[in-house]
Design a protein around this motif. Sequence first.
Motif, mmCIF file in Angstrom:
data_model
loop_
_atom_site.group_PDB
_atom_site.id
_atom_site.type_symbol
_atom_site.label_atom_id
_atom_site.label_comp_id
_atom_site.label_asym_id
_atom_site.label_seq_id
_atom_site.Cartn_x
_atom_site.Cartn_y
_atom_site.Cartn_z
ATOM 1 N N LEU A 129 -3.028 7.383 -0.271
ATOM 2 C CA LEU A 129 -4.171 6.491 -0.115
ATOM 3 C C LEU A 129 -5.465 7.298 -0.154
ATOM 4 O O LEU A 129 -5.462 8.516 0.044
ATOM 5 C CB LEU A 129 -4.073 5.717 1.201
ATOM 6 C CG LEU A 129 -2.844 4.819 1.372
ATOM 7 C CD1 LEU A 129 -2.880 4.145 2.743
ATOM 8 C CD2 LEU A 129 -2.768 3.777 0.282
ATOM 9 N N PHE A 130 -6.566 6.588 -0.404
ATOM 10 C CA PHE A 130 -7.910 7.174 -0.423
ATOM 11 C C PHE A 130 -8.052 8.253 -1.497
ATOM 12 O O PHE A 130 -8.945 9.092 -1.423
ATOM 13 C CB PHE A 130 -8.257 7.768 0.954
ATOM 14 C CG PHE A 130 -8.082 6.806 2.090
ATOM 15 C CD1 PHE A 130 -8.993 5.785 2.311
ATOM 16 C CD2 PHE A 130 -6.986 6.912 2.931
ATOM 17 C CE1 PHE A 130 -8.820 4.901 3.360
ATOM 18 C CE2 PHE A 130 -6.809 6.027 3.988
ATOM 19 C CZ PHE A 130 -7.723 5.001 4.195
ATOM 20 N N MET A 165 0.812 -1.221 0.000
ATOM 21 C CA MET A 165 0.000 0.000 0.000
ATOM 22 C C MET A 165 0.846 1.272 0.000
ATOM 23 O O MET A 165 0.338 2.358 0.248
ATOM 24 C CB MET A 165 -0.984 0.012 1.180
ATOM 25 C CG MET A 165 -2.040 -1.066 1.059
ATOM 26 S SD MET A 165 -3.468 -0.830 2.104
ATOM 27 C CE MET A 165 -2.750 -1.043 3.703
ATOM 28 N N LEU A 213 -5.864 1.192 -2.657
ATOM 29 C CA LEU A 213 -6.526 0.227 -1.777
ATOM 30 C C LEU A 213 -7.257 -0.860 -2.555
ATOM 31 O O LEU A 213 -7.554 -1.926 -2.003
ATOM 32 C CB LEU A 213 -7.515 0.953 -0.857
ATOM 33 C CG LEU A 213 -6.928 1.999 0.091
ATOM 34 C CD1 LEU A 213 -8.018 2.634 0.925
ATOM 35 C CD2 LEU A 213 -5.873 1.376 0.998
ATOM 36 N N PHE A 222 -2.888 -3.967 8.821
ATOM 37 C CA PHE A 222 -3.932 -3.252 8.109
ATOM 38 C C PHE A 222 -5.268 -3.966 8.294
ATOM 39 O O PHE A 222 -5.326 -5.169 8.506
ATOM 40 C CB PHE A 222 -3.596 -3.147 6.619
ATOM 41 C CG PHE A 222 -2.298 -2.443 6.347
ATOM 42 C CD1 PHE A 222 -2.176 -1.087 6.566
ATOM 43 C CD2 PHE A 222 -1.195 -3.146 5.892
ATOM 44 C CE1 PHE A 222 -0.976 -0.440 6.318
ATOM 45 C CE2 PHE A 222 0.001 -2.507 5.638
ATOM 46 C CZ PHE A 222 0.111 -1.143 5.857
ATOM 47 N N LEU A 223 -6.331 -3.175 8.185
ATOM 48 C CA LEU A 223 -7.680 -3.720 8.325
ATOM 49 C C LEU A 223 -8.122 -4.291 6.980
ATOM 50 O O LEU A 223 -8.315 -3.564 6.012
ATOM 51 C CB LEU A 223 -8.645 -2.616 8.774
ATOM 52 C CG LEU A 223 -10.105 -3.027 8.962
ATOM 53 C CD1 LEU A 223 -10.222 -4.071 10.061
ATOM 54 C CD2 LEU A 223 -10.958 -1.806 9.285
ATOM 55 N N PHE A 224 -8.264 -5.599 6.911
ATOM 56 C CA PHE A 224 -8.662 -6.234 5.662
ATOM 57 C C PHE A 224 -9.214 -7.620 5.955
ATOM 58 O O PHE A 224 -9.102 -8.151 7.053
ATOM 59 C CB PHE A 224 -7.478 -6.326 4.691
ATOM 60 C CG PHE A 224 -6.478 -7.407 5.040
ATOM 61 C CD1 PHE A 224 -6.464 -8.607 4.356
ATOM 62 C CD2 PHE A 224 -5.563 -7.209 6.061
ATOM 63 C CE1 PHE A 224 -5.547 -9.596 4.678
ATOM 64 C CE2 PHE A 224 -4.643 -8.192 6.384
ATOM 65 C CZ PHE A 224 -4.632 -9.389 5.698
ATOM 66 N N ILE A 228 -9.847 -3.960 1.930
ATOM 67 C CA ILE A 228 -8.842 -3.161 2.623
ATOM 68 C C ILE A 228 -9.458 -1.811 2.997
ATOM 69 O O ILE A 228 -9.854 -1.035 2.145
ATOM 70 C CB ILE A 228 -7.601 -2.932 1.728
ATOM 71 C CG1 ILE A 228 -7.022 -4.260 1.247
ATOM 72 C CG2 ILE A 228 -6.569 -2.098 2.445
ATOM 73 C CD1 ILE A 228 -6.148 -4.965 2.211
ATOM 74 N N TYR A 229 -9.536 -1.544 4.291
ATOM 75 C CA TYR A 229 -10.120 -0.287 4.777
ATOM 76 C C TYR A 229 -11.464 0.001 4.119
ATOM 77 O O TYR A 229 -11.784 1.145 3.798
ATOM 78 C CB TYR A 229 -9.164 0.884 4.558
ATOM 79 C CG TYR A 229 -7.937 0.849 5.424
ATOM 80 C CD1 TYR A 229 -8.032 0.570 6.791
ATOM 81 C CD2 TYR A 229 -6.682 1.074 4.886
ATOM 82 C CE1 TYR A 229 -6.901 0.526 7.597
ATOM 83 C CE2 TYR A 229 -5.544 1.030 5.688
ATOM 84 C CZ TYR A 229 -5.663 0.763 7.036
ATOM 85 O OH TYR A 229 -4.542 0.718 7.831
ATOM 86 N N GLY A 230 -12.244 -1.055 3.890
ATOM 87 C CA GLY A 230 -13.581 -0.872 3.345
ATOM 88 C C GLY A 230 -13.678 -0.846 1.842
ATOM 89 O O GLY A 230 -14.747 -0.553 1.292
ATOM 90 N N SER A 231 -12.604 -1.160 1.126
ATOM 91 C CA SER A 231 -12.660 -1.182 -0.332
ATOM 92 C C SER A 231 -13.705 -2.189 -0.814
ATOM 93 O O SER A 231 -13.852 -3.273 -0.255
ATOM 94 C CB SER A 231 -11.286 -1.543 -0.902
ATOM 95 O OG SER A 231 -11.375 -1.813 -2.291
#
Length: 421
Positions: free
Chosen positions: A202-203, A147, A229, A265-267, A317-320
């Motif tokens: 990112l984002f 990332m 992401l 990471f949040l995934f 990933i992070y809400g993707s």
Amino acid sequence: MPAGRPGPAAQSARRPPPLLPLLLLCVLGAPQAGSGADTAVISPQDPTLLIGSSLQATCSVHGDPPGATAEGLYWTLNGHRLPPELSRMLNASTLALALANLNGSRQQSGDNLVCHARDGSILAGSCLYVGLPPEKPFNISCWSKNMKDLTCRWTPGARGETFLHTNYSLKYKLRWYGQDNTCEEYHTVGPHSCHIPKDLALFTPYEIWVEATNRLGSARSDVLTLDILDVVTTDPPPEVHVSRVGGLEDQLSVRWVSPPALKDFLFQAKYQIRYRVEDSVDWKVVDDVSNQTSCRLAGLKPGTVYFVQVRCNPFGIYGSKKAGIWSEWSHPTAASTPRSERPGPGGGACEPRGGEPSSGPVRRELKQFLGWLKKHAYCSNLSFRLYDQWRAWMQKSHKTRNQDEGILSSGRRGAARGPAR
């Protein structure tokens, strides 16, 4: 870059010079031959033409030695002497050359067109570039391992070969603001690829495209828009272990460790397994592994070596909302199933008799269920529980039936003996 006058050995030779020095002519810019002054000049110098074009070139002699003429001059192309009928004298000092329907250059640095004196010495040289303009690159794909970086590759065009040196540049920028940036680390995962190592946001969507340029023109790919992401991948799962499941000759247990690169990471992650027998190249893929890090393969052949591989797909990933990109497969891990100890046909196997409970509808349904399980590799916890519960129920049922049959047999023997006197 002027070239010195050939020595006595070269002057006495009546053959074209070797190819290697000629290759240097185009690399170094088509030097003129002479001793302190130009002996001849080729016109046009270093032309670039489309495939199928014609070329009209001239070699004009002047300077040293005084009174030099075009009499006896000849041409070579890439070290091969051209037929004399392609040339003609325009005047006492100029030899013309006519080439028609040119093919693509045999080397991307240009073909070597050289004018020679009667004794074979080089008077002048020119680079001849014959090819095609680049086509629009396409099929751009990109992925990120951490990332923070991005690697992209592309296809150079439907036609591909241009016969000319073609330069490809990967460009990128933030979608709504920022300036164009150029990738610098090329050929990282193949001939048409580039790696951006850091400093990515990112984002925020990026716009990515490829520009192709050569002597005949340029072309630009369509723009790919992506968020870092949405294109995250990982290395293959490490520490894949394959082992037997007790004495079950048709099963193997597979366990692995989640890829560590994204642990902070949040995934979410999902996995795939594929396996094949030792002497086959056909893989069977298990898709329903979900996010577990273990799986039991069923319906395998007893006494057989299997190769097993696992791969990972990080998603969400992070809400993707994107599906994620599969990693490469792990290195193959081998294990063998136990050999079957059950006797084969005619080896003393006991077939159930028609009137016993084993032939009833419930038992038949259970046998069908077992057959279904053996035909599929199953990895969900529900399948594990169902299968293990079924095995426990069957063992208990078999034990109870044996006890009932023993009691029934004792009663029949007692009835046969009759009442005691």
